[in-house]
Design an enzyme around this catalytic site. Structure first.
Site, mmCIF file in Angstrom:
data_model
loop_
_atom_site.group_PDB
_atom_site.id
_atom_site.type_symbol
_atom_site.label_atom_id
_atom_site.label_comp_id
_atom_site.label_asym_id
_atom_site.label_seq_id
_atom_site.Cartn_x
_atom_site.Cartn_y
_atom_site.Cartn_z
ATOM 1 N N GLU A 147 -4.226 2.574 28.225
ATOM 2 C CA GLU A 147 -3.849 1.385 27.688
ATOM 3 C C GLU A 147 -3.362 0.334 28.585
ATOM 4 O O GLU A 147 -2.250 0.216 29.273
ATOM 5 C CB GLU A 147 -2.984 1.448 26.637
ATOM 6 C CG GLU A 147 -2.629 0.440 25.450
ATOM 7 C CD GLU A 147 -3.819 0.002 24.850
ATOM 8 O OE1 GLU A 147 -4.250 -1.141 24.990
ATOM 9 O OE2 GLU A 147 -4.364 0.975 24.399
ATOM 10 N N GLU A 162 3.611 0.371 21.286
ATOM 11 C CA GLU A 162 2.529 0.391 21.876
ATOM 12 C C GLU A 162 2.078 1.929 21.997
ATOM 13 O O GLU A 162 1.004 2.425 22.026
ATOM 14 C CB GLU A 162 2.521 -0.295 23.192
ATOM 15 C CG GLU A 162 1.169 -0.482 23.963
ATOM 16 C CD GLU A 162 0.304 -1.263 22.947
ATOM 17 O OE1 GLU A 162 -0.954 -0.776 23.022
ATOM 18 O OE2 GLU A 162 0.765 -2.299 22.462
ATOM 19 N N LYS A 190 -7.089 1.288 12.732
ATOM 20 C CA LYS A 190 -6.722 0.921 14.001
ATOM 21 C C LYS A 190 -6.435 -0.573 14.106
ATOM 22 O O LYS A 190 -5.501 -1.077 14.845
ATOM 23 C CB LYS A 190 -8.154 1.023 15.125
ATOM 24 C CG LYS A 190 -8.364 2.608 15.102
ATOM 25 C CD LYS A 190 -9.699 3.069 15.834
ATOM 26 C CE LYS A 190 -9.587 2.573 17.251
ATOM 27 N NZ LYS A 190 -10.688 3.206 17.833
ATOM 28 N N ASP A 191 -7.219 -1.486 13.287
ATOM 29 C CA ASP A 191 -6.751 -2.688 13.541
ATOM 30 C C ASP A 191 -5.150 -2.871 13.006
ATOM 31 O O ASP A 191 -4.649 -3.885 13.265
ATOM 32 C CB ASP A 191 -7.663 -3.632 12.417
ATOM 33 C CG ASP A 191 -9.286 -3.592 13.209
ATOM 34 O OD1 ASP A 191 -9.202 -3.363 14.219
ATOM 35 O OD2 ASP A 191 -9.988 -4.356 12.310
ATOM 36 N N ARG A 241 12.460 25.159 27.132
ATOM 37 C CA ARG A 241 11.935 24.247 26.076
ATOM 38 C C ARG A 241 12.329 22.859 26.511
ATOM 39 O O ARG A 241 11.618 21.908 26.286
ATOM 40 C CB ARG A 241 12.447 24.701 24.832
ATOM 41 C CG ARG A 241 11.916 25.993 24.207
ATOM 42 C CD ARG A 241 12.093 26.005 22.740
ATOM 43 N NE ARG A 241 13.433 25.991 22.162
ATOM 44 C CZ ARG A 241 14.431 26.929 21.879
ATOM 45 N NH1 ARG A 241 13.997 27.974 21.950
ATOM 46 N NH2 ARG A 241 15.585 26.564 21.595
ATOM 47 N N GLU A 259 -4.699 5.313 17.564
ATOM 48 C CA GLU A 259 -6.037 5.139 18.031
ATOM 49 C C GLU A 259 -6.642 6.435 18.584
ATOM 50 O O GLU A 259 -8.007 6.703 18.169
ATOM 51 C CB GLU A 259 -6.243 4.095 19.017
ATOM 52 C CG GLU A 259 -5.998 2.531 18.376
ATOM 53 C CD GLU A 259 -5.814 1.313 19.469
ATOM 54 O OE1 GLU A 259 -6.281 1.828 20.702
ATOM 55 O OE2 GLU A 259 -5.753 0.439 19.318
#
Length: 134
Positions: A33, A74, A99-100, A14, A81
């Protein structure tokens, strides 16, 4: 005895799976990204500059914590997103707002990280340059 070994083996599997999943997540995030690649370059520069300027233990702790928070934000932003895109097949104003707002949190965090960097690096950098010139 076999039960204990079996249980240890499952726990080990695991843990190994969790690290494997995390590694795949990191790779996926860096592929998807482009901002993360910019952050990675900045991180290498910050670490190199920190070594050159001989940051203290406390300064390194703050720099590393800032890097971790920046990357964490991030990664969460990228995850949200992707999740919103998964749920929303066509344009949706609520999806755009989500998302904004996540993007705003990431950018705000990056701006604060730059401010922290200036607080830690700027004086040491100026003093080091002055000592090299004299």
């Amino acid at each position: 005895m076999a039960g204990k070994n079996g249980k240890k083996s499952r726990v080990g599997t695991r843990v190994k799976n969790k690290f494997g999943n995390a590694a795949r997540g990191i790779i996926t995030a860096f592929k998807e990204e482009s901002t993360l690649l910019v952050y990675l370059i900045a991180i290498f520069l910050c670490v190199g500059l920190g070594i050159w300027l001989k940051l203290s233990t406390v300064e390194w702790s703050i720099v590393l914590l800032t890097i971790g928070v920046l990357l964490g934000f991030e990664f969460v932003n990228t995850s949200v997103e992707n999740f919103v895109d998964l749920l929303s097949f066509e344009y949706n104003i609520q999806a755009k707002k989500i998302k904004d707002i996540c993007a705003a949190a990431s950018i705000l965090n990056a701006v604060i990280a730059v401010g922290i960097g200036f607080l830690i690096y700027l004086e040491k950098f100026i003093n080091t340059i002055i000592s090299l010139v004299q």
